[in-house]
Design an enzyme around this catalytic site. Structure first.
Site, short mmCIF file in Angstrom:
data_model
loop_
_atom_site.label_atom_id
_atom_site.label_comp_id
_atom_site.label_asym_id
_atom_site.label_seq_id
_atom_site.Cartn_x
_atom_site.Cartn_y
_atom_site.Cartn_z
CG ASP A 1 2.32 -5.30 -6.66
OD1 ASP A 1 2.77 -6.30 -6.05
OD2 ASP A 1 2.07 -5.31 -7.88
CD1 TRP B 1 12.07 -2.41 -0.71
CD2 TRP B 1 12.45 -4.22 0.57
NE1 TRP B 1 12.77 -2.00 0.40
CE2 TRP B 1 13.00 -3.09 1.19
CE3 TRP B 1 12.57 -5.47 1.19
CZ2 TRP B 1 13.66 -3.17 2.43
CZ3 TRP B 1 13.23 -5.54 2.41
CH2 TRP B 1 13.77 -4.41 3.02
CG HIS C 1 5.36 -10.54 2.16
ND1 HIS C 1 4.78 -9.82 1.15
CD2 HIS C 1 5.59 -11.78 1.66
CE1 HIS C 1 4.64 -10.59 0.07
NE2 HIS C 1 5.14 -11.78 0.36
CB SER D 1 -5.97 -10.58 -4.32
OG SER D 1 -5.20 -11.61 -4.90
CG ASN E 1 -2.49 -12.35 -3.38
OD1 ASN E 1 -2.82 -11.30 -2.82
ND2 ASN E 1 -1.77 -12.33 -4.51
CG LEU F 1 -7.86 -1.55 -11.75
CD1 LEU F 1 -9.33 -1.26 -12.07
CD2 LEU F 1 -7.36 -0.57 -10.70
C1 IPE Z 1 -2.41 -7.42 -5.94
O1 IPE Z 1 -1.06 -7.68 -6.08
C2 IPE Z 1 -2.90 -7.93 -4.62
C3 IPE Z 1 -2.36 -7.25 -3.45
C4 IPE Z 1 -1.57 -6.21 -3.44
C5 IPE Z 1 -2.79 -7.79 -2.19
P1 IPE Z 1 -0.51 -8.96 -6.85
O2 IPE Z 1 0.96 -8.85 -6.82
O3 IPE Z 1 -1.12 -10.18 -6.27
O4 IPE Z 1 -1.11 -8.75 -8.31
P2 IPE Z 1 -0.67 -9.37 -9.70
O5 IPE Z 1 -0.64 -10.85 -9.55
O6 IPE Z 1 0.68 -8.82 -10.02
O7 IPE Z 1 -1.71 -8.89 -10.67
C1 IPE Z 2 2.46 -7.28 -2.49
O1 IPE Z 2 3.76 -7.62 -2.84
C2 IPE Z 2 1.97 -8.08 -1.29
C3 IPE Z 2 0.93 -9.06 -1.61
C4 IPE Z 2 0.38 -9.27 -2.77
C5 IPE Z 2 0.47 -9.88 -0.50
P1 IPE Z 2 4.07 -8.85 -3.79
O2 IPE Z 2 4.28 -10.05 -2.95
O3 IPE Z 2 3.04 -8.98 -4.84
O4 IPE Z 2 5.46 -8.38 -4.41
P2 IPE Z 2 5.96 -8.59 -5.90
O5 IPE Z 2 4.87 -8.11 -6.82
O6 IPE Z 2 6.23 -10.06 -6.06
O7 IPE Z 2 7.21 -7.76 -5.99
MG MG Z 3 2.83 -8.27 -6.73
#
Ligand code: IPE
Ligand code: IPE
Ligand code: MG
Length: 246
Positions: free
Chosen positions: A26, A31, A43, A71, A74, A201
């Site tokens: 995450d 970043w 990403h 997820s 997502n 989680l």
């Molecule tokens: C969890 O991260 C899913 C992945 C890392 C693939 P998210 O960034 O989607 O989770 P939430 O929305 O903050 O709970």
């Molecule tokens: C995790 O990074 C990657 C995925 C969930 C696919 P995020 O995209 O959730 O990054 P933040 O949480 O917005 O910083």
């Molecule tokens: Mg995230």
């Protein structure tokens, strides 16, 4: 691409290192935001981090590395971000599968990946078949994964078998349910790591993490490296696991 070998091989030494490490990767978006870059830049950098960590896991003697990549929730993100993520996934499989295979990695997918675009499903099936005989490290990628959906699927499939007279409900026990999960033949994670400071989680491996050790680190995923994984394994080794006993 050359990286320094991951510090000490803690995981492989003795019985105290984690056999199975699961990571909620995450912080890619934050970043990028800190650098005034588009989220996709985060990403992209996140994939580089994943590459580094897979390599380090092999060096540390970790048997199973599970990475939460996408997820089932997502899909709620803007369509252009979802399509960027799918594009990166495609490219990752195409560019990395040979090197992964040469380093003894067996690829496994958990989650409803069959609902992804047909060309991605094809790439994944080919990659899994190509690496099926490898045995050094099992890389499990969670794609379109959600624990609630996984558990509902188990309930549905057991109920169908019972309805058809193939299963006596009285024999349904914990081992049977564990075996029916997408992770059926894998040991449960010893260590769960979530980066970026979030402490939840997010619907990841709810059943499987029942007795795992949790480590929440503030590092954003694109900045997470081999040394961070080694440090996490060392922290794990210092923990006392009781599994309900004394
Ligand atoms: C969890 O991260 C899913 C992945 C890392 C693939 P998210 O960034 O989607 O989770 P939430 O929305 O903050 O709970
Ligand atoms: C995790 O990074 C990657 C995925 C969930 C696919 P995020 O995209 O959730 O990054 P933040 O949480 O917005 O910083
Ligand atoms: Mg995230």
């Amino acid at each position: 691409v050359s990286t320094a070998p991951a510090t000490k091989a803690v995981a492989g030494q003795g019985s105290k290192g984690p056999r199975h490490v699961a990571i909620i990767m995450d912080g890619n978006g934050r970043w990028a935001k800190r650098r005034h870059l588009p989220r996709i830049a985060g990403h992209r950098k996140g994939i580089e981090a994943a590459r580094t960590v897979v390599r380090a896991a092999g060096e540390l003697g970790i048997e199973v590395l599970t990475l939460y990549a996408f997820s089932s929730e997502n899909w709620r993100r803007p369509a252009d971000e979802v399509s960027d993520l799918m594009g990166l996934l495609r490219r990752f499989i195409v560019t990395d599968i040979d090197e992964l295979s040469e380093s003894g990695v067996r690829l496994r997918i958990i989650g409803n990946y069959r609902a992804l675009a047909p060309d991605i499903v094809q790439l994944i099936d080919n990659a899994c078949a190509k690496t099926a005989q490898n045995s050094r490290t099992t890389l499990v990628i969670a794609l379109n994964y959600g624990s609630h959906a996984e558990l509902a699927g188990v309930a549905r499939s057991l109920a169908e078998r019972a309805r058809d007279g193939l299963l006596d409900p009285a024999v349904i026990d914990e081992d049977m349910i564990a075996g029916e999960l997408d992770t059926g033949d894998l040991p449960p994670p010893d260590l769960l790591i979530r980066t970026s400071g979030e402490k939840r989680l997010s619907n990841f491996l709810l059943w499987q993490l029942a007795y795992s050790e949790f480590l929440f680190v503030d590092t954003l995923w694109p900045d997470f490296g081999a040394n961070d994984l080694a440090a996490a394994c060392e922290q794990f080794s210092a923990r006392e696991r009781r599994f309900g006993g004394l």
